[in-house]
Design a protein around this motif. Structure first.
Motif, PDB file in Angstrom:
ATOM      1  N   PRO A   8    -186.201 -96.425  90.687  1.00  0.00           N
ATOM      2  CA  PRO A   8    -187.495 -96.164  91.351  1.00  0.00           C
ATOM      3  C   PRO A   8    -187.862 -94.678  91.378  1.00  0.00           C
ATOM      4  O   PRO A   8    -189.009 -94.336  91.677  1.00  0.00           O
ATOM      5  N   LEU A   9    -186.912 -93.794  91.079  1.00  0.00           N
ATOM      6  CA  LEU A   9    -187.174 -92.354  91.111  1.00  0.00           C
ATOM      7  C   LEU A   9    -187.560 -91.787  89.747  1.00  0.00           C
ATOM      8  O   LEU A   9    -187.744 -90.573  89.613  1.00  0.00           O
ATOM      9  N   PHE A  10    -187.713 -92.636  88.751  1.00  0.00           N
ATOM     10  CA  PHE A  10    -187.946 -92.149  87.386  1.00  0.00           C
ATOM     11  C   PHE A  10    -189.113 -91.162  87.300  1.00  0.00           C
ATOM     12  O   PHE A  10    -189.024 -90.116  86.663  1.00  0.00           O
ATOM     13  N   ASN A  11    -190.221 -91.496  87.964  1.00  0.00           N
ATOM     14  CA  ASN A  11    -191.412 -90.639  87.872  1.00  0.00           C
ATOM     15  C   ASN A  11    -191.266 -89.324  88.630  1.00  0.00           C
ATOM     16  O   ASN A  11    -192.075 -88.408  88.452  1.00  0.00           O
ATOM     17  N   VAL A  12    -190.244 -89.216  89.470  1.00  0.00           N
ATOM     18  CA  VAL A  12    -190.007 -87.985  90.238  1.00  0.00           C
ATOM     19  C   VAL A  12    -189.239 -86.948  89.400  1.00  0.00           C
ATOM     20  O   VAL A  12    -189.351 -85.747  89.640  1.00  0.00           O
ATOM     21  N   TYR A  13    -188.469 -87.424  88.421  1.00  0.00           N
ATOM     22  CA  TYR A  13    -187.621 -86.505  87.648  1.00  0.00           C
ATOM     23  C   TYR A  13    -188.416 -85.343  87.059  1.00  0.00           C
ATOM     24  O   TYR A  13    -187.987 -84.185  87.109  1.00  0.00           O
ATOM     25  N   SER A  14    -189.575 -85.662  86.488  1.00  0.00           N
ATOM     26  CA  SER A  14    -190.352 -84.630  85.782  1.00  0.00           C
ATOM     27  C   SER A  14    -190.849 -83.546  86.736  1.00  0.00           C
ATOM     28  O   SER A  14    -191.021 -82.395  86.337  1.00  0.00           O
ATOM     29  N   GLU A  15    -191.037 -83.902  88.016  1.00  0.00           N
ATOM     30  CA  GLU A  15    -191.486 -82.906  89.006  1.00  0.00           C
ATOM     31  C   GLU A  15    -190.465 -81.785  89.177  1.00  0.00           C
ATOM     32  O   GLU A  15    -190.806 -80.673  89.574  1.00  0.00           O
ATOM     33  N   HIS A  16    -189.198 -82.111  88.891  1.00  0.00           N
ATOM     34  CA  HIS A  16    -188.121 -81.128  89.063  1.00  0.00           C
ATOM     35  C   HIS A  16    -187.558 -80.652  87.726  1.00  0.00           C
ATOM     36  O   HIS A  16    -186.483 -80.046  87.682  1.00  0.00           O
ATOM     37  N   GLY A  17    -188.270 -80.974  86.640  1.00  0.00           N
ATOM     38  CA  GLY A  17    -187.815 -80.519  85.322  1.00  0.00           C
ATOM     39  C   GLY A  17    -186.664 -81.304  84.758  1.00  0.00           C
ATOM     40  O   GLY A  17    -185.889 -80.801  83.935  1.00  0.00           O
ATOM     41  N   GLY A  18    -186.535 -82.553  85.172  1.00  0.00           N
ATOM     42  CA  GLY A  18    -185.403 -83.375  84.730  1.00  0.00           C
ATOM     43  C   GLY A  18    -185.423 -83.667  83.232  1.00  0.00           C
ATOM     44  O   GLY A  18    -186.448 -84.040  82.681  1.00  0.00           O
ATOM     45  N   LYS A  19    -184.267 -83.483  82.597  1.00  0.00           N
ATOM     46  CA  LYS A  19    -184.108 -83.832  81.179  1.00  0.00           C
ATOM     47  C   LYS A  19    -183.471 -85.212  81.117  1.00  0.00           C
ATOM     48  O   LYS A  19    -182.304 -85.397  81.475  1.00  0.00           O
ATOM     49  N   VAL A  20    -184.241 -86.198  80.662  1.00  0.00           N
ATOM     50  CA  VAL A  20    -183.819 -87.599  80.729  1.00  0.00           C
ATOM     51  C   VAL A  20    -183.134 -88.021  79.433  1.00  0.00           C
ATOM     52  O   VAL A  20    -183.569 -87.664  78.336  1.00  0.00           O
ATOM     53  N   ILE A  21    -182.022 -88.768  79.579  1.00  0.00           N
ATOM     54  CA  ILE A  21    -181.290 -89.294  78.431  1.00  0.00           C
ATOM     55  C   ILE A  21    -181.058 -90.795  78.605  1.00  0.00           C
ATOM     56  O   ILE A  21    -181.266 -91.345  79.686  1.00  0.00           O
ATOM     57  N   ASP A  22    -180.616 -91.426  77.541  1.00  0.00           N
ATOM     58  CA  ASP A  22    -180.194 -92.831  77.578  1.00  0.00           C
ATOM     59  C   ASP A  22    -178.741 -92.866  78.049  1.00  0.00           C
ATOM     60  O   ASP A  22    -177.835 -92.400  77.370  1.00  0.00           O
ATOM     61  N   PHE A  23    -178.515 -93.384  79.238  1.00  0.00           N
ATOM     62  CA  PHE A  23    -177.170 -93.503  79.795  1.00  0.00           C
ATOM     63  C   PHE A  23    -176.872 -94.981  79.992  1.00  0.00           C
ATOM     64  O   PHE A  23    -177.284 -95.581  80.979  1.00  0.00           O
ATOM     65  N   GLY A  24    -176.214 -95.581  79.009  1.00  0.00           N
ATOM     66  CA  GLY A  24    -175.855 -96.996  79.101  1.00  0.00           C
ATOM     67  C   GLY A  24    -177.047 -97.905  79.308  1.00  0.00           C
ATOM     68  O   GLY A  24    -176.971 -98.877  80.061  1.00  0.00           O
ATOM     69  N   GLY A  25    -178.171 -97.580  78.647  1.00  0.00           N
ATOM     70  CA  GLY A  25    -179.364 -98.409  78.773  1.00  0.00           C
ATOM     71  C   GLY A  25    -180.289 -98.013  79.904  1.00  0.00           C
ATOM     72  O   GLY A  25    -181.310 -98.657  80.127  1.00  0.00           O
ATOM     73  N   TRP A  26    -179.930 -96.943  80.631  1.00  0.00           N
ATOM     74  CA  TRP A  26    -180.771 -96.433  81.721  1.00  0.00           C
ATOM     75  C   TRP A  26    -181.362 -95.083  81.333  1.00  0.00           C
ATOM     76  O   TRP A  26    -180.700 -94.264  80.696  1.00  0.00           O
ATOM     77  N   ALA A  27    -182.597 -94.842  81.724  1.00  0.00           N
ATOM     78  CA  ALA A  27    -183.228 -93.527  81.548  1.00  0.00           C
ATOM     79  C   ALA A  27    -182.903 -92.692  82.779  1.00  0.00           C
ATOM     80  O   ALA A  27    -183.492 -92.880  83.848  1.00  0.00           O
ATOM     81  N   LEU A  28    -181.937 -91.769  82.630  1.00  0.00           N
ATOM     82  CA  LEU A  28    -181.447 -90.990  83.768  1.00  0.00           C
ATOM     83  C   LEU A  28    -181.406 -89.505  83.422  1.00  0.00           C
ATOM     84  O   LEU A  28    -181.247 -89.136  82.262  1.00  0.00           O
ATOM     85  N   PRO A  29    -181.534 -88.646  84.441  1.00  0.00           N
ATOM     86  CA  PRO A  29    -181.522 -87.207  84.168  1.00  0.00           C
ATOM     87  C   PRO A  29    -180.102 -86.690  83.930  1.00  0.00           C
ATOM     88  O   PRO A  29    -179.211 -86.928  84.738  1.00  0.00           O
ATOM     89  N   VAL A  30    -179.903 -85.977  82.820  1.00  0.00           N
ATOM     90  CA  VAL A  30    -178.605 -85.345  82.581  1.00  0.00           C
ATOM     91  C   VAL A  30    -178.532 -84.021  83.330  1.00  0.00           C
ATOM     92  O   VAL A  30    -177.466 -83.593  83.753  1.00  0.00           O
TER      93      VAL A  30
END
Length: 366
Positions: A8-30
């Motif tokens: 549910p926090l996916f859209n918040v990542y970009s507000e903090h400059g999150g670099k998103v990767i594929d982590f076991g099928g999930w889009a998560l910030p590295v």
């Protein structure tokens, strides 16, 4: 990244400059800033992690405790309501299904928190052994989880609640804690080697909770943190990661978490015979720390030799942000696992020297 699962926090990542990767099928910030900076924030101040990809199962019913005693290696009967426990699910051969946390919410009511990559596998494994008097429910989709970690974690979280957090000891929790209008299960647990909390709430409330913590944590030096720092932090503290230190072919005794395997509990449990033998006679392999003598970083699955003999492999390795050394965890044949033993790590086309050292590499001052 559209085909990846999102928290549910996916859209918040970009507000903090999150670099998103594929982590076991999930889009998560590295990472949000730099991995080293986030790592240091958790060691000295505080860091906030989105761990909503983790799985949560509810186990209820009159036979819930007996069922978990059979499925899990630790002694669930030792748990009081409001207590949490680190434990393992094993196969008959002692290999690991998953490592997990179990929370006792009531006499016949437990919460299991499992690794994201294992949610379906774990649920099927539990379901296939289900007995009468037990109800199993997967509540992962409706549950979100944040990890607030570091020496300033209590100060920051205390700003949001009237609950005196100093009364919450390690591996205990409170339910329905009011965090400025957000109801959460607040658990004094974590995966970084630092003090901190894991906060479970409904998925619809997690953005509000995240934003409140970020705002209240600013003056304490809180940083949003990604998977990169989560991995270096847990690595320094020698906290096992499923898929690396633990697999279907690695037992919890080999991985150095025998403290979570209670072979003396009265109840039978899956894998007990093998694990009991390994506890009494020693496991054939042992997870140890290695420090590079030659210049190079040991990475997962790099082979470890002594002379011509293959003696094991690296499970995790990196340059430690805290110690500034090239370190690894390696699963070695027990006869080569004593401190001070020199070994050869095959890094790409090179054979580089390392030495077996004491792990964990980092322990906080309590």
């Amino acid at each position: 990244m559209g085909d990846l699962k999102q928290t549910p926090l996916f859209n918040v990542y970009s507000e903090h400059g999150g670099k998103v990767i594929d982590f076991g099928g999930w889009a998560l910030p590295v990472q949000f800033s730099r991995i080293g900076e986030e790592h240091e924030a958790v060691r000295s101040k505080a860091g906030l992690f989105d761990v909503s990809h983790m799985g949560e199962f509810e186990v209820t019913g009159e036979q819930a405790e007996a069922f978990l005693q059979y499925m899990l290696t630790n002694d669930v009967t030792k748990l009081k309501v409001g207590g949490a426990q680190y434990t393992v699910m094993c196969y008959e051969n002692g290999g690991t299904v998953d490592d997990l946390l179990v929370y006792k919410q009531g006499d016949n009511h437990f919460l299991l928190v499992v690794n994201a990559s294992n949610i379906d596998k774990d649920f099927d494994w539990l379901q296939s052994h289900l007995t009468e008097g037990v109800t199993l429910r997967n509540i992962s989709d409706e549950t979100a989880q944040l990890a607030l970690q570091g020496p300033k974690a209590e100060v920051i979280l205390q700003k949001l609640t009237d609950l005196d957090l100093s009364t919450l000891s390690f591996f205990t929790f409170k339910e329905n804690v009011d965090l400025r209008g957000v109801k959460a299960l607040v658990s004094r647990t974590g995966y970084t080697g630092e003090d901190g909390f894991e906060l479970y709430c409904h998925r619809d409330d997690v953005v509000q909770l995240w934003n409140m913590l970020i705002e209240e944590g600013k003056e304490e030096g809180l940083l949003p943190c990604g998977l990169g720092a989560r991995d270096t932090l847990r690595f320094e503290a020698k906290l096992a990661l499923y898929g690396q230190e633990l697999t279907k072919d690695i037992t919890p005794i080999e991985a150095g978490i025998g403290f979570a395997v209670k072979t003396d509990k009265e109840a039978d449990f899956i894998g007990k015979d093998v694990l009991k033998q390994q506890k009494e006679e020693g496991a054939p392999r042992k997870l140890v720390g290695i420090e590079m003598i030659d210049k190079g970083i040991p990475r997962s699955h790099y082979q470890v030799y002594q002379g011509e003999a293959l003696i094991g492999e690296v499970t995790t390795g990196t340059q430690s942000p805290t110690l500034k050394k090239n370190l690894g965890l390696a699963l070695l044949n027990k006869e080569h696992a004593t401190l001070g033993t020199e070994v050869d790590v095959h890094i790409r086309q090179k054979v580089l020297k390392a030495v077996v050292v004491k792990a964990p590499f980092y322990k906080r001052n309590a």
